[in-house]
Design an enzyme around this catalytic site. Sequence first.
Site, PDB file in Angstrom:
ATOM      1  N   GLY A   1      42.479 -21.328 -19.498  1.00 40.06           N
ATOM      2  CA  GLY A   1      43.326 -20.667 -18.507  1.00 40.06           C
ATOM      3  C   GLY A   1      42.945 -19.211 -18.328  1.00 40.06           C
ATOM      4  CB  SER A   2      44.937 -16.422 -16.894  1.00 43.01           C
ATOM      5  OG  SER A   2      45.331 -17.118 -15.733  1.00 43.01           O
ATOM      6  CB  VAL A   3      42.874 -16.086 -22.211  1.00 40.79           C
ATOM      7  CG1 VAL A   3      42.209 -17.422 -22.493  1.00 40.79           C
ATOM      8  CG2 VAL A   3      42.542 -15.063 -23.282  1.00 40.79           C
ATOM      9  CG  PHE A   4      37.269 -18.243 -18.882  1.00 33.51           C
ATOM     10  CD1 PHE A   4      36.537 -18.564 -20.013  1.00 33.51           C
ATOM     11  CD2 PHE A   4      36.611 -18.231 -17.659  1.00 33.51           C
ATOM     12  CE1 PHE A   4      35.181 -18.859 -19.928  1.00 33.51           C
ATOM     13  CE2 PHE A   4      35.268 -18.526 -17.559  1.00 33.51           C
ATOM     14  CZ  PHE A   4      34.548 -18.844 -18.698  1.00 33.51           C
TER      15      PHE A   4
END
Length: 362
Positions: free
Chosen positions: A82-85
Amino acid sequence: PISSADLILTIDSSIQAQAGQILTKIINEWQAESGSIIVMNPKNGDILAMSSVPNFDANKYSEIKDKSVFINSATLKRYEPGSVFKPITMAIGIETSAVTPETQYYNTGSVKIADRVISNSIPEAILGWQTMTKVLEQSLNTGAIFVEERVPKDIFLKYLKDFGIDGKTGIDVGEMSGDLSVLSNGRDINFATASFGQGIAVTPIGLIRDLAIIANGGKLVRPHLVSKIIWRSGDYREISGVLEKQIISAGTAAQLIGMMIKVIENGSGRRAQIKGYTIAGKTGTAQVPDLQNGGYKKDEYIHTFVAFAPAYDPKFIALIKLDNPKGVRFAESTVVSPFKDLAEFIFSYMQIPPDKPIEQSQ
């Protein structure tokens, strides 16, 4: 042979104990199915702590009925992050001069790609012109897609492979490689979703290693748990995780650090703030694939927070992951405050001095 040698570990027993206590607490608090915490020195790959739940008592190894608890989920279970990427996507955009932290795009709240509409995960995100820094602050899927679309697909994929997303980290225990196979067909929709960490997969150890590249001035390190091997003869060998491979420039890394600091100051990582310390990080709230019916499971999420400090000279980087916490949607509610608790302990225990002035009260 290794079997006749002593292994000196990189694990710090005090940080390991603290990480384990914090993980057990939040697993119980949010009734999560499982979770992991990893703490690593981003400059040399030393693993200072690695804890996963469910776990087991090694003194009662033979009594364990469910053999799946023997799997180290930190290295052997991959997931869509998810958005941690998004900092990785942003790093590629900046490194290739496709964008700068100040580059603006117009956020309408959604993007149409072929017959698919992709929306921002937070409907109340501010619409209109937004900078790339704001993309990370507000975790805008549309902004990540904007960056990806400005980089040729072959170049974007090359950098993902340079980061090691589809490989193994080389850690000295069993691990599973990451997965970029969804990008092999070159479809626009798959590259778009990959930009915000969906469709591709990594292990927790892979993810923390990838983001440590930003913390380490653009250089790759190899995570490892053994620091020294001592043979009975007295001979020994020291183990280093430092690999002199520059993935992105130091300048790109510095710009990313500045952007990730803003996530902590103004965005989803606000609960991680600690007076006197500059912290850089990113949250991720990932959907869980439905392997039986296709698509994604409803109301089931994986929460991740990765952060490092002090931001411009980091002594540690930490990852906290929760699988399917109950009664809460976004990662900022579950895994950010525990990082603060862990970081405050590490700052005190390692005697890490503050890196910015503490505001004086009037």
